[in-house]
Write an enzyme that holds these catalytic residues in place. Sequence first.
Site, short mmCIF file in Angstrom:
data_model
loop_
_atom_site.label_atom_id
_atom_site.label_comp_id
_atom_site.label_asym_id
_atom_site.label_seq_id
_atom_site.Cartn_x
_atom_site.Cartn_y
_atom_site.Cartn_z
N LYS A 187 13.63 -57.38 -21.33
CA LYS A 187 14.47 -57.61 -20.14
C LYS A 187 14.60 -56.26 -19.44
O LYS A 187 15.26 -55.35 -19.92
CB LYS A 187 15.85 -58.12 -20.58
CG LYS A 187 16.55 -59.05 -19.62
CD LYS A 187 16.87 -58.47 -18.26
CE LYS A 187 18.17 -57.72 -18.22
NZ LYS A 187 18.30 -56.86 -17.05
N SER A 241 24.27 -48.53 -21.07
CA SER A 241 25.66 -48.07 -21.08
C SER A 241 26.42 -48.60 -22.30
O SER A 241 26.05 -49.63 -22.87
CB SER A 241 26.36 -48.56 -19.81
OG SER A 241 26.39 -49.97 -19.82
N CYS A 297 20.22 -39.70 -20.58
CA CYS A 297 21.30 -39.81 -21.57
C CYS A 297 21.45 -38.52 -22.37
O CYS A 297 22.54 -38.20 -22.82
CB CYS A 297 21.03 -40.98 -22.49
SG CYS A 297 19.35 -40.98 -23.08
N GLU A 396 30.68 -39.00 -19.29
CA GLU A 396 29.28 -38.93 -18.87
C GLU A 396 29.20 -39.23 -17.38
O GLU A 396 29.70 -40.25 -16.92
CB GLU A 396 28.46 -39.98 -19.64
CG GLU A 396 26.99 -39.91 -19.28
CD GLU A 396 26.17 -41.02 -19.93
OE1 GLU A 396 26.59 -42.18 -19.86
OE2 GLU A 396 25.11 -40.71 -20.49
P1 NAD Z 1 23.42 -50.70 -18.16
O1 NAD Z 1 24.05 -50.84 -19.46
O2 NAD Z 1 24.16 -51.14 -16.97
O3 NAD Z 1 22.04 -51.50 -18.11
C1 NAD Z 1 21.08 -51.36 -19.13
C2 NAD Z 1 20.43 -52.70 -19.37
O4 NAD Z 1 21.41 -53.57 -19.91
C3 NAD Z 1 19.93 -53.38 -18.09
O5 NAD Z 1 18.70 -54.02 -18.36
C4 NAD Z 1 21.01 -54.39 -17.80
O6 NAD Z 1 20.55 -55.50 -17.08
C5 NAD Z 1 21.42 -54.79 -19.20
N1 NAD Z 1 22.76 -55.38 -19.31
C6 NAD Z 1 23.84 -55.12 -18.56
N2 NAD Z 1 24.88 -55.90 -18.95
C7 NAD Z 1 24.43 -56.65 -20.00
C8 NAD Z 1 25.02 -57.63 -20.83
N3 NAD Z 1 26.28 -58.03 -20.67
N4 NAD Z 1 24.27 -58.18 -21.81
C9 NAD Z 1 23.00 -57.81 -21.99
N5 NAD Z 1 22.37 -56.90 -21.20
C10 NAD Z 1 23.08 -56.32 -20.22
O7 NAD Z 1 22.98 -49.19 -18.10
P2 NAD Z 1 22.19 -48.45 -16.96
O8 NAD Z 1 23.14 -48.27 -15.84
O9 NAD Z 1 20.90 -49.10 -16.68
O10 NAD Z 1 21.87 -47.05 -17.68
C11 NAD Z 1 22.79 -46.04 -17.68
C12 NAD Z 1 23.38 -45.85 -19.04
O11 NAD Z 1 22.40 -45.92 -20.06
C13 NAD Z 1 24.01 -44.49 -19.20
O12 NAD Z 1 25.25 -44.60 -19.84
C14 NAD Z 1 23.05 -43.73 -20.09
O13 NAD Z 1 23.58 -42.71 -20.83
C15 NAD Z 1 22.48 -44.80 -20.92
N6 NAD Z 1 21.13 -44.45 -21.37
C16 NAD Z 1 20.95 -44.13 -22.66
C17 NAD Z 1 19.71 -43.75 -23.13
C18 NAD Z 1 19.50 -43.42 -24.59
O14 NAD Z 1 18.37 -43.36 -25.03
N7 NAD Z 1 20.53 -43.20 -25.36
C19 NAD Z 1 18.63 -43.71 -22.26
C20 NAD Z 1 18.83 -44.06 -20.94
C21 NAD Z 1 20.10 -44.44 -20.50
#
Ligand code: NAD
Length: 496
Positions: A187, A241, A297, A396
């Site tokens: 996804k 996130s 991240c 963050e």
């Molecule tokens: P996000 O959590 O909004 O989205 C990430 C993914 O999760 C997307 O595909 C989104 O559609 C999906 N998602 C959102 N709500 C969901 C739910 N209720 N159920 C299932 N899937 C859902 O995050 P983002 O805005 O895309 O990315 C930013 C965040 O990700 C930051 O906090 C960052 O630190 C973190 N991040 C972490 C890493 C790591 O390796 N630790 C890498 C990149 C980003």
Amino acid sequence: MPAKLTIAGFQGRKITLSTGLFINNKFVPSSTGQVLSVENPATGEQLGTISAAGPDDINSAVESAKAGFKTWRTVSGPTRARLLLKLADLLERDAEDLASLEAVDAGVLYTDSIGMNIPQAVGCLRYYAGWAGKIDGKTLEMDGGIAYTYREPLGICGAIVPWNAPLMITIWKLAPALVTGNVLVIKSSELSPLYALRLAELIKEAGFPPGVVSVVTGEGATAGQALSEHMDVRKIAFTGSAVAGRKILQAASRTNLKKVSLELGGKGPSIVFDDCDFENALLWTRIGITANNGQICAAGSRIYVQASIYDRFIEAYKNAAADVPTVAGNPLDPSTTKGPVVSRIQHEKILDFVRQGKQSGAKLLFGGDRIGDKGYFVQNTAFADVDEDATIMREEIFGPVASIAKFTTEEEVILKANDSHHGLSAAIFTNDVSRAHRVTEALESGQVTVNAWAMLSPNVPFGGVKESGFGRDMGEEALEGWTTVKAVKYNILPRL
Ligand code: NAD
């Protein structure tokens, strides 16, 4: 047949994509008829619309994956390796298109994508191809018998990925998942779905059987949630996130207790000791918070500098920013050094943190504003003398905003660095090997880099501790997360 979408990529090359959901090695329209609108963050203009999956589409993807798993789990190690290597070759062949797609819908610099993200993805596929057929168990003695163990795939798994380095992070999950015999429903993020449509085409071209990989585009709250709740999905590998990560964990606990791995956010400390190579520390502490606009991240967003070199460091940090002017603009243009942040919401969020920084009493060294009035550009920004309790030191930001503070002793900076609910990545700068050992051991962090920032390699595990999550991408460690161990025990009957 879902409609095609044509995107203008690097040097105007035309990239034509299918806009449907990739299920059973075919692009199909969403059953809901709903679409996602894809925006270019450099201009705020709409690039087009693509399918948005609903729960029925997730069911279809999982049904196809069930059939795919029956085939895939019997495929030999060398064949799995050959297909992963073929996919790696295809990513290399189409690197210009993939980098263009990351640039136009995620705002990632084309030069960063083609120079780093895509080679990392290719390297990861080749690394895991090397594991095919080499994932062994143990032979164990037992009283009155003997036992052996082997590792089995989990079955149908899901990968839910973010937008910031979307291809690389997807491959971090796809490669170990497939080499261990699992099948995967990916996804992609609603903010950067285009790369995934090309990846889907390449998966088919590489020769993976139908149902081995499905790619669905759609909203997190619908498609992501449905995948997380699905009773036949055995694992969700998530990067994103903490808010979404918690929802996925809750979904797993409400449904079939599927395995979950979480790669969440960070507030990485970069610690600069007075015995370091000063210029090296200056370089990496700048890169650590400006690369990809700080939307990483592992970003080194808290910079702690030892008191004896603090004033000199602050002056040099400020001068270095002025000496290397940023060229903000179209991320497809190789002369651009700063692309936009990913979305209007992200832009507003970052500028709001900057406002809080200004009100916190910290000293604004440079930046602190948006760039231009079109698209979502933010100046590289740094605050000095930041209080430990300031929001910009604790939360963050996921933007190009550095928070710098002074420390005196090693013990003090370890306490400060660990005073965070995050624990993903840290960097330390010192030429004292004993200190490097002491501090790396004391830091609560999934990874620590010494004298650089966040080096990556497919054979080195990546992941966090504390609220940065659990589970690992990359390295031998990731293989464990994609398998379960079976113990077989033999009662050796005595000869009568
Ligand atoms: P996000 O959590 O909004 O989205 C990430 C993914 O999760 C997307 O595909 C989104 O559609 C999906 N998602 C959102 N709500 C969901 C739910 N209720 N159920 C299932 N899937 C859902 O995050 P983002 O805005 O895309 O990315 C930013 C965040 O990700 C930051 O906090 C960052 O630190 C973190 N991040 C972490 C890493 C790591 O390796 N630790 C890498 C990149 C980003």
